[in-house]
Design a protein around this motif. Structure first.
Motif, PDB file in Angstrom:
ATOM      1  N   ALA A  91       0.834  -1.205   0.000  1.00  0.00           N
ATOM      2  CA  ALA A  91       0.000   0.000   0.000  1.00  0.00           C
ATOM      3  C   ALA A  91       0.870   1.257   0.000  1.00  0.00           C
ATOM      4  O   ALA A  91       0.558   2.242  -0.691  1.00  0.00           O
ATOM      5  CB  ALA A  91      -0.927  -0.003   1.211  1.00  0.00           C
ATOM      6  N   ASP A  92       1.957   1.232   0.761  1.00  0.00           N
ATOM      7  CA  ASP A  92       2.876   2.373   0.780  1.00  0.00           C
ATOM      8  C   ASP A  92       3.498   2.597  -0.598  1.00  0.00           C
ATOM      9  O   ASP A  92       3.662   3.743  -1.046  1.00  0.00           O
ATOM     10  CB  ASP A  92       3.983   2.143   1.816  1.00  0.00           C
ATOM     11  CG  ASP A  92       3.469   2.233   3.247  1.00  0.00           C
ATOM     12  OD1 ASP A  92       2.393   2.835   3.450  1.00  0.00           O
ATOM     13  OD2 ASP A  92       4.131   1.688   4.148  1.00  0.00           O
ATOM     14  N   LYS A  93       3.826   1.508  -1.280  1.00  0.00           N
ATOM     15  CA  LYS A  93       4.432   1.625  -2.605  1.00  0.00           C
ATOM     16  C   LYS A  93       3.421   2.142  -3.636  1.00  0.00           C
ATOM     17  O   LYS A  93       3.777   2.922  -4.518  1.00  0.00           O
ATOM     18  CB  LYS A  93       4.999   0.265  -3.039  1.00  0.00           C
ATOM     19  CG  LYS A  93       6.182  -0.198  -2.197  1.00  0.00           C
ATOM     20  CD  LYS A  93       6.629  -1.596  -2.577  1.00  0.00           C
ATOM     21  CE  LYS A  93       7.780  -2.058  -1.703  1.00  0.00           C
ATOM     22  NZ  LYS A  93       8.199  -3.453  -2.019  1.00  0.00           N
ATOM     23  N   VAL A  94       2.174   1.693  -3.507  1.00  0.00           N
ATOM     24  CA  VAL A  94       1.129   2.183  -4.416  1.00  0.00           C
ATOM     25  C   VAL A  94       0.900   3.677  -4.192  1.00  0.00           C
ATOM     26  O   VAL A  94       0.707   4.437  -5.153  1.00  0.00           O
ATOM     27  CB  VAL A  94      -0.176   1.393  -4.211  1.00  0.00           C
ATOM     28  CG1 VAL A  94      -1.317   2.041  -4.984  1.00  0.00           C
ATOM     29  CG2 VAL A  94       0.002  -0.054  -4.677  1.00  0.00           C
ATOM     30  N   VAL A 193      -2.768  -5.392 -18.839  1.00  0.00           N
ATOM     31  CA  VAL A 193      -3.907  -4.794 -18.132  1.00  0.00           C
ATOM     32  C   VAL A 193      -4.492  -3.645 -18.954  1.00  0.00           C
ATOM     33  O   VAL A 193      -3.758  -2.748 -19.375  1.00  0.00           O
ATOM     34  CB  VAL A 193      -3.471  -4.271 -16.749  1.00  0.00           C
ATOM     35  CG1 VAL A 193      -4.685  -3.909 -15.911  1.00  0.00           C
ATOM     36  CG2 VAL A 193      -2.593  -5.288 -16.028  1.00  0.00           C
ATOM     37  N   PRO A 194      -5.809  -3.646 -19.185  1.00  0.00           N
ATOM     38  CA  PRO A 194      -6.418  -2.570 -19.972  1.00  0.00           C
ATOM     39  C   PRO A 194      -6.447  -1.246 -19.217  1.00  0.00           C
ATOM     40  O   PRO A 194      -6.572  -1.215 -17.991  1.00  0.00           O
ATOM     41  CB  PRO A 194      -7.828  -3.093 -20.240  1.00  0.00           C
ATOM     42  CG  PRO A 194      -8.115  -3.997 -19.096  1.00  0.00           C
ATOM     43  CD  PRO A 194      -6.801  -4.646 -18.753  1.00  0.00           C
ATOM     44  N   LEU A 195      -6.335  -0.156 -19.970  1.00  0.00           N
ATOM     45  CA  LEU A 195      -6.501   1.186 -19.420  1.00  0.00           C
ATOM     46  C   LEU A 195      -7.885   1.692 -19.830  1.00  0.00           C
ATOM     47  O   LEU A 195      -8.212   1.693 -21.011  1.00  0.00           O
ATOM     48  CB  LEU A 195      -5.420   2.127 -19.952  1.00  0.00           C
ATOM     49  CG  LEU A 195      -3.966   1.786 -19.608  1.00  0.00           C
ATOM     50  CD1 LEU A 195      -3.026   2.776 -20.276  1.00  0.00           C
ATOM     51  CD2 LEU A 195      -3.751   1.780 -18.100  1.00  0.00           C
ATOM     52  N   GLU A 196      -8.659   2.119 -18.846  1.00  0.00           N
ATOM     53  CA  GLU A 196     -10.033   2.550 -19.097  1.00  0.00           C
ATOM     54  C   GLU A 196     -10.754   1.506 -19.946  1.00  0.00           C
ATOM     55  O   GLU A 196     -10.999   1.689 -21.133  1.00  0.00           O
ATOM     56  CB  GLU A 196     -10.063   3.922 -19.773  1.00  0.00           C
ATOM     57  CG  GLU A 196      -9.653   5.054 -18.857  1.00  0.00           C
ATOM     58  CD  GLU A 196      -9.902   6.420 -19.481  1.00  0.00           C
ATOM     59  OE1 GLU A 196     -10.209   6.498 -20.682  1.00  0.00           O
ATOM     60  OE2 GLU A 196      -9.790   7.415 -18.753  1.00  0.00           O
ATOM     61  N   LYS A 197     -11.080   0.426 -19.319  1.00  0.00           N
ATOM     62  CA  LYS A 197     -11.644  -0.747 -19.985  1.00  0.00           C
ATOM     63  C   LYS A 197     -12.803  -0.417 -20.913  1.00  0.00           C
ATOM     64  O   LYS A 197     -12.927  -0.973 -22.010  1.00  0.00           O
ATOM     65  CB  LYS A 197     -12.095  -1.743 -18.914  1.00  0.00           C
ATOM     66  CG  LYS A 197     -12.635  -3.046 -19.450  1.00  0.00           C
ATOM     67  CD  LYS A 197     -12.961  -3.974 -18.297  1.00  0.00           C
ATOM     68  CE  LYS A 197     -13.533  -5.279 -18.803  1.00  0.00           C
ATOM     69  NZ  LYS A 197     -13.860  -6.209 -17.698  1.00  0.00           N
ATOM     70  N   MET A 225      -5.592  -1.471  -9.691  1.00  0.00           N
ATOM     71  CA  MET A 225      -5.291  -0.183  -9.077  1.00  0.00           C
ATOM     72  C   MET A 225      -4.232   0.562  -9.885  1.00  0.00           C
ATOM     73  O   MET A 225      -4.359   1.771 -10.123  1.00  0.00           O
ATOM     74  CB  MET A 225      -4.817  -0.384  -7.635  1.00  0.00           C
ATOM     75  CG  MET A 225      -5.888  -0.874  -6.681  1.00  0.00           C
ATOM     76  SD  MET A 225      -5.226  -1.245  -5.028  1.00  0.00           S
ATOM     77  CE  MET A 225      -4.569   0.360  -4.569  1.00  0.00           C
ATOM     78  N   THR A 226      -3.209  -0.154 -10.306  1.00  0.00           N
ATOM     79  CA  THR A 226      -2.144   0.471 -11.100  1.00  0.00           C
ATOM     80  C   THR A 226      -2.702   1.019 -12.409  1.00  0.00           C
ATOM     81  O   THR A 226      -2.387   2.141 -12.816  1.00  0.00           O
ATOM     82  CB  THR A 226      -1.024  -0.544 -11.382  1.00  0.00           C
ATOM     83  OG1 THR A 226      -0.485  -1.021 -10.138  1.00  0.00           O
ATOM     84  CG2 THR A 226       0.085   0.089 -12.202  1.00  0.00           C
TER      85      THR A 226
END
Length: 239
Positions: A91-94, A193-197, A225-226
């Motif tokens: 969580a800290d890294k995110v 991973v898709p961006l804005e599916k 999340m990424t």
């Protein structure tokens, strides 16, 4: 010691006593669970054969069982604590990644921040950031690859672009060359991973030299999340 394992044959003139069978003993103890509390001496008198062959009292056997149960609970608790610590560190890294993306002044800076964060904080060997041509009018920004409708990347990932479902697992050599042509190591597995599916903005791919790093049935929360963070940052710099 009281031994309930054998009964000797009665001698002539001796009264025969019928002992209860196992089911009756179990039923009686279930009906009267306080029996051993009223007669604690039985806990030490009743013998139970240990797996090693030696005989131990019932109370010793109970202590052994409780000790084993306690060890299992401690191991489970330790595992939960380790998982909690790992989740807190992630969580800290995110959070660090989100701040880097928010502060990035340009699309090129977003691509650089994403790649740096993935390598330094998440041990990802290489990153691909691709945007669909209709949304991405400039094709000269370092770190961002245009995805042409009939281009090599679109053809290789036709099924992914159609379903827009996260794809994790080993990556084929031809796809490795398309997504990670400048990787310092041989990429063995990847997460796409898709961006804005729903809006077809593009997709990111995280590559690892570890064949086991990305697996089809792994958790997808971190990846989602990424992607959301990257999508928001890209949209903010495109408008």
């Amino acid at each position: 010691m009281v031994d309930l394992t054998e009964t000797s044959a009665p001698t002539p003139g001796e009264t025969t006593v019928t002992l209860p069978d196992e089911a009756q003993v179990i039923a009686y103890l279930n009906r009267d669970p306080l029996l051993l509390t009223r007669h604690p001496q039985l806990l030490e008198q009743i013998e139970i054969t240990h797996a090693a062959g030696s005989a131990v009292s019932l109370i010793e056997r109970q202590v052994d069982l409780l000790r084993g149960r306690n060890q299992r609970l401690e191991a489970r608790l330790e595992k939960l604590l380790d998982s909690a610590k790992a989740n807190e560190a992630r969580a800290d890294k995110v959070l660090k990644l989100s701040l880097s993306l928010i502060r990035a002044p340009s699309l090129a800076a977003i691509a650089a921040a994403l790649k740096t964060s993935m390598k330094d904080d998440f041990d990802i060997d290489d990153v691909f950031l691709g945007l669909h041509a209709p949304a991405y009018r400039r094709h000269d920004i370092d770190g961002i690859v245009p995805i042409e409708a009939n281009g090599a990347i679109a053809r290789a990932y036709d099924n992914f672009l159609r379903t827009r479902l996260i794809d994790c697992g080993p990556i084929e050599p031809d796809k490795t060359k398309l997504l990670f042509p400048k990787a310092d190591v041989l990429i063995a597995s990847a997460a796409v991973v898709p961006l804005e599916k729903d809006k077809h903005l593009g997709f990111i791919a995280l590559g690892s030299r570890d064949l086991e790093r990305f697996q089809p049935r792994q958790g997808k929360l971190f990846l989602e999340m990424t992607a959301e963070l990257v999508s928001a940052a890209v949209r903010a710099r495109m408008n």
